[in-house]
Motif scaffolding. Sequence first.
Motif, PDB file in Angstrom:
ATOM      1  N   SER A   1       0.820  -1.207   0.000  1.00 24.45           N
ATOM      2  CA  SER A   1       0.000   0.000   0.000  1.00 24.45           C
ATOM      3  C   SER A   1       0.853   1.255   0.000  1.00 24.45           C
ATOM      4  O   SER A   1       2.064   1.211   0.209  1.00 24.45           O
ATOM      5  N   ILE A   2       0.182   2.391  -0.188  1.00 25.52           N
ATOM      6  CA  ILE A   2       0.870   3.666  -0.094  1.00 25.52           C
ATOM      7  C   ILE A   2       1.395   3.867   1.322  1.00 25.52           C
ATOM      8  O   ILE A   2       2.490   4.390   1.536  1.00 25.52           O
ATOM      9  N   ALA A   3       0.626   3.413   2.314  1.00 28.12           N
ATOM     10  CA  ALA A   3       1.062   3.553   3.709  1.00 28.12           C
ATOM     11  C   ALA A   3       2.330   2.754   3.984  1.00 28.12           C
ATOM     12  O   ALA A   3       3.247   3.231   4.665  1.00 28.12           O
ATOM     13  N   SER A   4       2.401   1.536   3.452  1.00 28.72           N
ATOM     14  CA  SER A   4       3.596   0.726   3.701  1.00 28.72           C
ATOM     15  C   SER A   4       4.799   1.268   2.933  1.00 28.72           C
ATOM     16  O   SER A   4       5.934   1.212   3.418  1.00 28.72           O
ATOM     17  N   PHE A   5       4.566   1.829   1.748  1.00 24.41           N
ATOM     18  CA  PHE A   5       5.660   2.467   1.023  1.00 24.41           C
ATOM     19  C   PHE A   5       6.114   3.717   1.771  1.00 24.41           C
ATOM     20  O   PHE A   5       7.307   4.019   1.843  1.00 24.41           O
ATOM     21  N   GLY A   6       5.162   4.437   2.362  1.00 29.38           N
ATOM     22  CA  GLY A   6       5.511   5.581   3.189  1.00 29.38           C
ATOM     23  C   GLY A   6       6.344   5.191   4.391  1.00 29.38           C
ATOM     24  O   GLY A   6       7.228   5.934   4.825  1.00 29.38           O
ATOM     25  N   ALA A   7       6.066   3.991   4.939  1.00 26.47           N
ATOM     26  CA  ALA A   7       6.867   3.511   6.067  1.00 26.47           C
ATOM     27  C   ALA A   7       8.303   3.229   5.634  1.00 26.47           C
ATOM     28  O   ALA A   7       9.256   3.517   6.372  1.00 26.47           O
ATOM     29  N   ILE A   8       8.485   2.695   4.443  1.00 23.70           N
ATOM     30  CA  ILE A   8       9.826   2.461   3.915  1.00 23.70           C
ATOM     31  C   ILE A   8      10.553   3.798   3.724  1.00 23.70           C
ATOM     32  O   ILE A   8      11.721   3.954   4.081  1.00 23.70           O
ATOM     33  N   ALA A   9       9.832   4.759   3.160  1.00 27.24           N
ATOM     34  CA  ALA A   9      10.420   6.082   2.968  1.00 27.24           C
ATOM     35  C   ALA A   9      10.784   6.712   4.314  1.00 27.24           C
ATOM     36  O   ALA A   9      11.813   7.399   4.439  1.00 27.24           O
ATOM     37  N   SER A  10       9.973   6.460   5.332  1.00 29.23           N
ATOM     38  CA  SER A  10      10.249   7.004   6.660  1.00 29.23           C
ATOM     39  C   SER A  10      11.514   6.412   7.260  1.00 29.23           C
ATOM     40  O   SER A  10      12.303   7.120   7.909  1.00 29.23           O
ATOM     41  N   GLU A  11      11.719   5.118   7.058  1.00 29.75           N
ATOM     42  CA  GLU A  11      12.948   4.491   7.543  1.00 29.75           C
ATOM     43  C   GLU A  11      14.168   5.021   6.781  1.00 29.75           C
ATOM     44  O   GLU A  11      15.254   5.185   7.355  1.00 29.75           O
ATOM     45  N   THR A  12      13.972   5.293   5.505  1.00 29.65           N
ATOM     46  CA  THR A  12      15.061   5.876   4.714  1.00 29.65           C
ATOM     47  C   THR A  12      15.436   7.243   5.265  1.00 29.65           C
ATOM     48  O   THR A  12      16.627   7.587   5.363  1.00 29.65           O
ATOM     49  N   MET A  13      14.436   8.022   5.638  1.00 32.26           N
ATOM     50  CA  MET A  13      14.716   9.333   6.221  1.00 32.26           C
ATOM     51  C   MET A  13      15.438   9.196   7.557  1.00 32.26           C
ATOM     52  O   MET A  13      16.334   9.992   7.871  1.00 32.26           O
ATOM     53  N   TRP A  14      15.092   8.194   8.362  1.00 29.28           N
ATOM     54  CA  TRP A  14      15.810   7.981   9.622  1.00 29.28           C
ATOM     55  C   TRP A  14      17.281   7.672   9.348  1.00 29.28           C
ATOM     56  O   TRP A  14      18.181   8.157  10.019  1.00 29.28           O
ATOM     57  N   ASP A  15      17.532   6.866   8.312  1.00 30.26           N
ATOM     58  CA  ASP A  15      18.923   6.619   7.900  1.00 30.26           C
ATOM     59  C   ASP A  15      19.636   7.929   7.584  1.00 30.26           C
ATOM     60  O   ASP A  15      20.790   8.146   7.964  1.00 30.26           O
ATOM     61  N   ALA A  16      18.946   8.818   6.861  1.00 32.77           N
ATOM     62  CA  ALA A  16      19.551  10.093   6.467  1.00 32.77           C
ATOM     63  C   ALA A  16      19.851  10.959   7.690  1.00 32.77           C
ATOM     64  O   ALA A  16      20.908  11.596   7.762  1.00 32.77           O
ATOM     65  N   VAL A  17      18.943  10.989   8.662  1.00 33.10           N
ATOM     66  CA  VAL A  17      19.173  11.763   9.879  1.00 33.10           C
ATOM     67  C   VAL A  17      20.404  11.244  10.608  1.00 33.10           C
ATOM     68  O   VAL A  17      21.251  12.029  11.096  1.00 33.10           O
ATOM     69  N   ILE A  18      20.532   9.931  10.698  1.00 27.69           N
ATOM     70  CA  ILE A  18      21.722   9.349  11.354  1.00 27.69           C
ATOM     71  C   ILE A  18      22.983   9.748  10.612  1.00 27.69           C
ATOM     72  O   ILE A  18      24.000  10.111  11.224  1.00 27.69           O
ATOM     73  N   GLU A  19      22.943   9.715   9.266  1.00 25.00           N
ATOM     74  CA  GLU A  19      24.125  10.096   8.494  1.00 25.00           C
ATOM     75  C   GLU A  19      24.513  11.565   8.735  1.00 25.00           C
ATOM     76  O   GLU A  19      25.681  11.928   8.630  1.00 25.00           O
ATOM     77  N   SER A  20      23.525  12.391   9.060  1.00 26.85           N
ATOM     78  CA  SER A  20      23.798  13.810   9.244  1.00 26.85           C
ATOM     79  C   SER A  20      24.668  14.089  10.472  1.00 26.85           C
ATOM     80  O   SER A  20      25.293  15.155  10.553  1.00 26.85           O
ATOM     81  N   VAL A  21      24.713  13.165  11.411  1.00 23.54           N
ATOM     82  CA  VAL A  21      25.455  13.401  12.657  1.00 23.54           C
ATOM     83  C   VAL A  21      26.521  12.347  12.922  1.00 23.54           C
ATOM     84  O   VAL A  21      27.184  12.381  13.957  1.00 23.54           O
ATOM     85  N   ARG A  22      26.694  11.416  12.013  1.00 24.54           N
ATOM     86  CA  ARG A  22      27.631  10.306  12.246  1.00 24.54           C
ATOM     87  C   ARG A  22      29.058  10.804  12.455  1.00 24.54           C
ATOM     88  O   ARG A  22      29.501  11.741  11.829  1.00 24.54           O
TER      89      ARG A  22
END
Length: 355
Positions: free
Chosen positions: A334-355
């Motif tokens: 679903s769009i919701a589950s794809f949004g959840a994948i995108a949300s996890e990708t954004m969490w990865d990006a936030v972690i990279e911002s401060v690594r």
Amino acid sequence: MTAFAPQSTTFAPQQEWDAEPRRTPRSSFAGLAVNGDAPLTPVPGTARAQVEFDFPGVRIGTAEYAEGPTGVTVVEVDGGARTAIDDRGGAVGIVGRYPFNHAIALAGGSVHGLAAASGVTDALMERAGRRTGFADLQVVSGACIYDFAVRDNAIAPDNALGRAALDAAVSGSAPVGRVGAGAGGSCGKTRPEATEWAGQGVAFRQVGELKVLALVVVNAVGAVFDRDGTVLRGNVQADGTRRHPVVDGHEAFAAGGVPSEAALTPGNTTLSVVVTNAKLAETDLQQMATQIHSSMHRAIQPFHTSLDGDTLFLLTTDEVDLPVYDPRQGLGPSIASFGAIASETMWDAVIESVR
């Protein structure tokens, strides 16, 4: 390219981590130099690393004024892309707000840095042969962070720096760390001395033919968290350890709600850009922007405060249909589950911002 899988090790807590405090200086705001006080030359900046992504037609570029340091990050999409914007908090700095954009420009320098978006617009018009017919106009939206608190000058991104960032844009890889618009980003500002450097993060995921590219510039009042609840950056204590900002809140209320002498630092914003190739209806595009932005509360706490100007741009290149599914059978594809994948990708990006 990282294929999505529920058991992916990229969802695990960080295994290699430089936990040493990265304390920021504090500006005295005295005798501030501005752009006209000295010749300024755009430079690429120094990235901590490069993150690879496989998204043809999408380019990312950065440029900085080392005299700040302050910078610009540009995300350019060939032919432009439909755009949803989700902005929250009490200090949003944004220009454009267009529902279709050829590029997104993120900048330091607070409201003065919004001039960088005009530089990107001008450069795109020149590339397009300086045509000014309505259908030929090159459209750019932009947003800014307040990065003056960590430097003793008023150097700000301008038209020339926006142009330089666009000129530097390439496909296939993007810089992370204290670079581009993230050059002056910081986080965890429960007290001035608790603040740590943050920066720019990028992450990419692919599920079948569906792609998600996430870029974030963290300049948050909140601290940045790992997936196991560990504070990665921000709210650093005198002994170099970090703690959850909610502890500070508990202590403040236990003391009768008396404000501390060093209150939360104003002038904060987390800027995010997400690009996908999924075909999404207008309502679904806006809802996914809200879903991803809401998910970032897990990575940054507190988030969307009255002292933040958090803004997320979600762009789609409208290339790949989402699978047809029966919602009575659960989330499925679903769009919701794809949004959840995108949300996890954004969490990865936030972690990279401060690594």
